[in-house]
Design an enzyme around this catalytic site. Sequence first.
Site, PDB file in Angstrom:
ATOM      1  CB  VAL A   1      -0.962   0.000   1.213  1.00 32.37           C
ATOM      2  CG1 VAL A   1      -1.796   1.285   1.230  1.00 32.37           C
ATOM      3  CG2 VAL A   1      -1.880  -1.212   1.168  1.00 32.37           C
ATOM      4  CB  CYS A   2       3.906   2.174   1.919  1.00 32.54           C
ATOM      5  SG  CYS A   2       3.315   1.976   3.611  1.00 32.54           S
ATOM      6  CB  THR A   3       4.931   0.464  -3.031  1.00 32.04           C
ATOM      7  OG1 THR A   3       5.860  -0.115  -2.101  1.00 32.04           O
ATOM      8  CG2 THR A   3       5.608   0.621  -4.376  1.00 32.04           C
TER       9      THR A   3
END
Length: 258
Positions: A86-88
Amino acid sequence: MASSLTRSAPRSLTALNFSLRATRPSTSPFLRRGLATATEEQPRLRLGSIAPNFSAKTTQGDIDFHSWLGGKWAILFSHPADFTPVCTTELGAFAKLKPEFDRRGVKMIGLSVNDLSSHGRWIADINETSKTKLQFPIIADADRKIAYTYDMVDAQDVTNKDEKGIAFTIRSVFVIDPQKKIRLTMMYPASTGRNTSEVLRVIDSLQTGDGKGVTTPIDWIPGDDVIVPPSVSTEDARKKFGEVRVVKPYLRFTNVGK
């Protein structure tokens, strides 16, 4: 015999207490703040309060946060960890929108709880998967010091710890104005990616409100009608804005353009 037992009891209890203290696991200062924080140790960040200052290492060098702000609008957003899915996707989306933030005069800075060497490798992945070139700094907060200062750990996630026993962070967004005041906070669970369009929309609303002396209704986007604040009379509003549409004495609309 009774006398002998009475004299020996305190020594036994003392030994037991010492043993318990010796075997009790230690807790880092930051964990203590996160798990059982006294009000005087970590005041709650409120809208309108000054964003706490800090020094940090980033992918673009060491910074003093208040100096880095430099009297500009800014967005500070945190991520649970490098090399997470998700962060990516989030970092890739924010990287692509940097020209939009630049157009609004907003500086961008991310935070993730890994060291600089990890950040560098992760940025390469972000650029590859999102077909972009990430240009804003990412803070290295491996000890969670900044995460705890900005209260980026929620009650659920304090039990979700890394190999060092330190809690992971949640997804937080802070919009900070040129006076270093916090104007917006958004807190998302680690499982939910943010909406970059909403971040930009709120910045547009704040900047329009500050510049024009108006407020914005639900789902407002630049170009839509804005609301005349109750503190301004309809007569004064017409002198300032021109046409004013009165729905109720307390609900009046006008348009200030984009």
